[in-house]
Design a protein around this motif. Structure first.
Motif, PDB file in Angstrom:
ATOM      1  N   GLY A 133       0.813  -1.225   0.000  1.00  0.00           N
ATOM      2  CA  GLY A 133       0.000   0.000   0.000  1.00  0.00           C
ATOM      3  C   GLY A 133       0.838   1.261   0.000  1.00  0.00           C
ATOM      4  O   GLY A 133       0.413   2.309   0.475  1.00  0.00           O
ATOM      5  N   ILE A 134       2.071   1.166  -0.524  1.00  0.00           N
ATOM      6  CA  ILE A 134       2.959   2.328  -0.572  1.00  0.00           C
ATOM      7  C   ILE A 134       2.855   2.978  -1.947  1.00  0.00           C
ATOM      8  O   ILE A 134       3.092   2.337  -2.966  1.00  0.00           O
ATOM      9  CB  ILE A 134       4.421   1.915  -0.301  1.00  0.00           C
ATOM     10  CG1 ILE A 134       4.546   1.342   1.113  1.00  0.00           C
ATOM     11  CG2 ILE A 134       5.366   3.089  -0.485  1.00  0.00           C
ATOM     12  CD1 ILE A 134       5.902   0.752   1.433  1.00  0.00           C
ATOM     13  N   GLY A 135       2.490   4.245  -1.963  1.00  0.00           N
ATOM     14  CA  GLY A 135       2.401   4.965  -3.229  1.00  0.00           C
ATOM     15  C   GLY A 135       1.157   4.625  -4.025  1.00  0.00           C
ATOM     16  O   GLY A 135       0.248   3.937  -3.561  1.00  0.00           O
ATOM     17  N   ARG A 136       1.137   5.150  -5.227  1.00  0.00           N
ATOM     18  CA  ARG A 136       0.038   4.931  -6.175  1.00  0.00           C
ATOM     19  C   ARG A 136       0.676   4.529  -7.507  1.00  0.00           C
ATOM     20  O   ARG A 136       1.878   4.728  -7.701  1.00  0.00           O
ATOM     21  CB  ARG A 136      -0.759   6.230  -6.369  1.00  0.00           C
ATOM     22  CG  ARG A 136      -1.517   6.689  -5.123  1.00  0.00           C
ATOM     23  CD  ARG A 136      -2.780   5.860  -4.935  1.00  0.00           C
ATOM     24  NE  ARG A 136      -3.622   6.357  -3.860  1.00  0.00           N
ATOM     25  CZ  ARG A 136      -3.681   5.830  -2.651  1.00  0.00           C
ATOM     26  NH1 ARG A 136      -2.905   4.803  -2.349  1.00  0.00           N
ATOM     27  NH2 ARG A 136      -4.502   6.305  -1.741  1.00  0.00           N
ATOM     28  N   PRO A 137      -0.105   3.977  -8.429  1.00  0.00           N
ATOM     29  CA  PRO A 137       0.482   3.598  -9.723  1.00  0.00           C
ATOM     30  C   PRO A 137       1.302   4.711 -10.374  1.00  0.00           C
ATOM     31  O   PRO A 137       2.322   4.445 -11.002  1.00  0.00           O
ATOM     32  CB  PRO A 137      -0.754   3.236 -10.564  1.00  0.00           C
ATOM     33  CG  PRO A 137      -1.729   2.723  -9.551  1.00  0.00           C
ATOM     34  CD  PRO A 137      -1.517   3.550  -8.315  1.00  0.00           C
ATOM     35  N   SER A 138       0.879   5.957 -10.186  1.00  0.00           N
ATOM     36  CA  SER A 138       1.598   7.077 -10.811  1.00  0.00           C
ATOM     37  C   SER A 138       2.959   7.332 -10.176  1.00  0.00           C
ATOM     38  O   SER A 138       3.797   8.024 -10.755  1.00  0.00           O
ATOM     39  CB  SER A 138       0.749   8.349 -10.723  1.00  0.00           C
ATOM     40  OG  SER A 138       0.469   8.659  -9.369  1.00  0.00           O
ATOM     41  N   THR A 139       3.211   6.787  -8.974  1.00  0.00           N
ATOM     42  CA  THR A 139       4.493   7.029  -8.291  1.00  0.00           C
ATOM     43  C   THR A 139       5.473   5.870  -8.427  1.00  0.00           C
ATOM     44  O   THR A 139       6.634   6.010  -8.052  1.00  0.00           O
ATOM     45  CB  THR A 139       4.268   7.314  -6.785  1.00  0.00           C
ATOM     46  OG1 THR A 139       3.705   6.145  -6.161  1.00  0.00           O
ATOM     47  CG2 THR A 139       3.343   8.497  -6.573  1.00  0.00           C
ATOM     48  N   TYR A 140       5.022   4.734  -8.927  1.00  0.00           N
ATOM     49  CA  TYR A 140       5.905   3.564  -8.997  1.00  0.00           C
ATOM     50  C   TYR A 140       7.110   3.821  -9.910  1.00  0.00           C
ATOM     51  O   TYR A 140       8.250   3.572  -9.538  1.00  0.00           O
ATOM     52  CB  TYR A 140       5.145   2.325  -9.488  1.00  0.00           C
ATOM     53  CG  TYR A 140       4.017   1.877  -8.595  1.00  0.00           C
ATOM     54  CD1 TYR A 140       4.021   2.154  -7.219  1.00  0.00           C
ATOM     55  CD2 TYR A 140       2.930   1.166  -9.095  1.00  0.00           C
ATOM     56  CE1 TYR A 140       2.987   1.748  -6.399  1.00  0.00           C
ATOM     57  CE2 TYR A 140       1.885   0.743  -8.273  1.00  0.00           C
ATOM     58  CZ  TYR A 140       1.924   1.050  -6.932  1.00  0.00           C
ATOM     59  OH  TYR A 140       0.895   0.640  -6.118  1.00  0.00           O
ATOM     60  N   SER A 141       6.854   4.323 -11.112  1.00  0.00           N
ATOM     61  CA  SER A 141       7.938   4.549 -12.071  1.00  0.00           C
ATOM     62  C   SER A 141       8.921   5.620 -11.593  1.00  0.00           C
ATOM     63  O   SER A 141      10.140   5.406 -11.648  1.00  0.00           O
ATOM     64  CB  SER A 141       7.355   4.914 -13.435  1.00  0.00           C
ATOM     65  OG  SER A 141       8.381   5.115 -14.377  1.00  0.00           O
ATOM     66  N   PRO A 142       8.440   6.792 -11.090  1.00  0.00           N
ATOM     67  CA  PRO A 142       9.389   7.790 -10.570  1.00  0.00           C
ATOM     68  C   PRO A 142      10.231   7.271  -9.410  1.00  0.00           C
ATOM     69  O   PRO A 142      11.391   7.665  -9.256  1.00  0.00           O
ATOM     70  CB  PRO A 142       8.469   8.932 -10.104  1.00  0.00           C
ATOM     71  CG  PRO A 142       7.226   8.779 -10.901  1.00  0.00           C
ATOM     72  CD  PRO A 142       7.065   7.315 -11.124  1.00  0.00           C
ATOM     73  N   THR A 143       9.678   6.370  -8.587  1.00  0.00           N
ATOM     74  CA  THR A 143      10.439   5.793  -7.470  1.00  0.00           C
ATOM     75  C   THR A 143      11.639   5.018  -7.997  1.00  0.00           C
ATOM     76  O   THR A 143      12.767   5.177  -7.512  1.00  0.00           O
ATOM     77  CB  THR A 143       9.543   4.859  -6.628  1.00  0.00           C
ATOM     78  OG1 THR A 143       8.458   5.606  -6.085  1.00  0.00           O
ATOM     79  CG2 THR A 143      10.322   4.224  -5.494  1.00  0.00           C
ATOM     80  N   ILE A 144      11.411   4.185  -9.003  1.00  0.00           N
ATOM     81  CA  ILE A 144      12.493   3.386  -9.584  1.00  0.00           C
ATOM     82  C   ILE A 144      13.509   4.285 -10.285  1.00  0.00           C
ATOM     83  O   ILE A 144      14.722   4.097 -10.155  1.00  0.00           O
ATOM     84  CB  ILE A 144      11.914   2.338 -10.561  1.00  0.00           C
ATOM     85  CG1 ILE A 144      11.113   1.290  -9.767  1.00  0.00           C
ATOM     86  CG2 ILE A 144      13.017   1.667 -11.372  1.00  0.00           C
ATOM     87  CD1 ILE A 144      10.269   0.367 -10.604  1.00  0.00           C
ATOM     88  N   THR A 145      13.015   5.300 -11.010  1.00  0.00           N
ATOM     89  CA  THR A 145      13.913   6.242 -11.689  1.00  0.00           C
ATOM     90  C   THR A 145      14.807   6.960 -10.688  1.00  0.00           C
ATOM     91  O   THR A 145      16.007   7.151 -10.921  1.00  0.00           O
ATOM     92  CB  THR A 145      13.081   7.285 -12.482  1.00  0.00           C
ATOM     93  OG1 THR A 145      12.252   6.598 -13.424  1.00  0.00           O
ATOM     94  CG2 THR A 145      13.991   8.251 -13.231  1.00  0.00           C
ATOM     95  N   THR A 146      14.241   7.326  -9.535  1.00  0.00           N
ATOM     96  CA  THR A 146      14.998   8.064  -8.513  1.00  0.00           C
ATOM     97  C   THR A 146      16.140   7.235  -7.936  1.00  0.00           C
ATOM     98  O   THR A 146      17.277   7.709  -7.841  1.00  0.00           O
ATOM     99  CB  THR A 146      14.052   8.510  -7.367  1.00  0.00           C
ATOM    100  OG1 THR A 146      13.042   9.366  -7.908  1.00  0.00           O
ATOM    101  CG2 THR A 146      14.822   9.262  -6.287  1.00  0.00           C
ATOM    102  N   ILE A 147      15.865   5.989  -7.544  1.00  0.00           N
ATOM    103  CA  ILE A 147      16.931   5.184  -6.914  1.00  0.00           C
ATOM    104  C   ILE A 147      18.040   4.843  -7.920  1.00  0.00           C
ATOM    105  O   ILE A 147      19.193   4.683  -7.539  1.00  0.00           O
ATOM    106  CB  ILE A 147      16.380   3.897  -6.247  1.00  0.00           C
ATOM    107  CG1 ILE A 147      15.687   2.970  -7.255  1.00  0.00           C
ATOM    108  CG2 ILE A 147      15.449   4.246  -5.089  1.00  0.00           C
ATOM    109  CD1 ILE A 147      15.250   1.634  -6.664  1.00  0.00           C
ATOM    110  N   LEU A 148      17.687   4.798  -9.203  1.00  0.00           N
ATOM    111  CA  LEU A 148      18.704   4.555 -10.232  1.00  0.00           C
ATOM    112  C   LEU A 148      19.524   5.814 -10.502  1.00  0.00           C
ATOM    113  O   LEU A 148      20.756   5.772 -10.537  1.00  0.00           O
ATOM    114  CB  LEU A 148      18.040   4.075 -11.529  1.00  0.00           C
ATOM    115  CG  LEU A 148      17.633   2.606 -11.604  1.00  0.00           C
ATOM    116  CD1 LEU A 148      16.718   2.364 -12.798  1.00  0.00           C
ATOM    117  CD2 LEU A 148      18.861   1.697 -11.705  1.00  0.00           C
TER     118      LEU A 148
END
Length: 261
Positions: A164-179
């Motif tokens: 339940g962390i984040g929303r579909p719209s935040t999943y991709s930016p999360t991965i982009t950020t850690i990379l």
């Protein structure tokens, strides 16, 4: 939409038979207040089957449209029916056990022969009591306990969704950020933490335990949902979080040493 459902319902009856159509309209509830103010993506018309418009689409467009169309049609079809089967096989003084299922009615699986539900079920042949079986082959295999697999993009998104962390719209930016920040590197579709990533993780985990935990984001989003419903005042939530966090920042700035990678 009702007009889309009516057309789809009639298409299922005409194409597969009345027993393949679900008797009532199936309505799916979204998880934990997802952003669901609009209808899901669907074909403009069920009658525009993938094969009927294949010549007008590129290869990738066809694959995507086929996926959407099949999911849409199967969502309103009758469930598949399986018989759960447990088999006890005796051979001399040895006893072997096996369990699986026998497909009795395809239901919505008729749409997609490679559906994941079919693959998850170990399909058994038709068997009868006291039937004599013939040994086809014997295989000796050795298995070792494997460590958990490293995270891939799909596994990260699935985990975020389950927690339940984040929303579909935040999943991709999360991965982009850690990379982009160099916390992880990607090799053969798997993520590996960098030295920088491990140091940053240790620092924030040790100094901001109440924020860097699985429940924080999910709880914050639940509280913001209550703000939307008028049950909580937004300034109270911000105030409750901000002042303790501000103190933590000041302490961290004094105590955490600068690190050079």
């Amino acid at each position: 939409a009702d007009e889309a459902y009516e057309e789809l319902h009639q298409y299922i009856i005409d194409s597969f038979g009345e027993n393949y159509a679900n008797k009532d309209k199936v309505e799916y509830k979204s998880r934990s207040r997802a952003q669901d103010a609009h209808e899901a993506i669907r074909p403009t018309s069920t009658l525009r089957t993938p094969d009927s418009i294949k010549d007008s689409l590129s290869k990738d467009q066809y694959k995507l449209y086929k996926l959407i169309w099949e999911r849409f049609v199967s969502s309103q079809m009758a469930p598949a029916l399986f018989d759960s089967v447990s088999v006890v096989i005796t051979a001399d003084k040895y006893v072997f056990r096996s369990s699986g299922s026998i497909l009795k009615f395809e239901g919505y699986l008729i749409i997609n022969k490679k559906n994941e539900e079919k693959e998850e079920n170990v399909l058994m042949p038709e068997l009868s009591k006291d039937e004599v079986l013939k040994l086809v082959d014997t295989k000796a295999e050795q298995h070792f306990t494997q460590p958990p697999a490293r995270f891939s993009e799909a596994m990260i998104i699935k985990t975020l969704e389950e927690l339940g962390i984040g929303r579909p719209s935040t999943y991709s930016p999360t991965i982009t950020t850690i990379l982009s920040r160099g916390y992880v590197v990607k090799e053969n579709k798997a993520f590996y933490p960098t030295e920088l990533g491990e140091i940053v993780n240790d620092m924030v985990s040790n100094n901001f335990e109440e924020v860097i935990n699985i429940d924080f984001t999910a709880n914050m989003e639940n509280e913001l949902d209550k703000v939307e419903d008028g049950k909580l005042y937004w300034k109270d939530i911000i105030r409750e979080f901000y002042w303790p966090f501000d103190e933590k920042i000041k302490i961290a700035e004094e105590e955490i040493a600068e690190v050079e990678i």
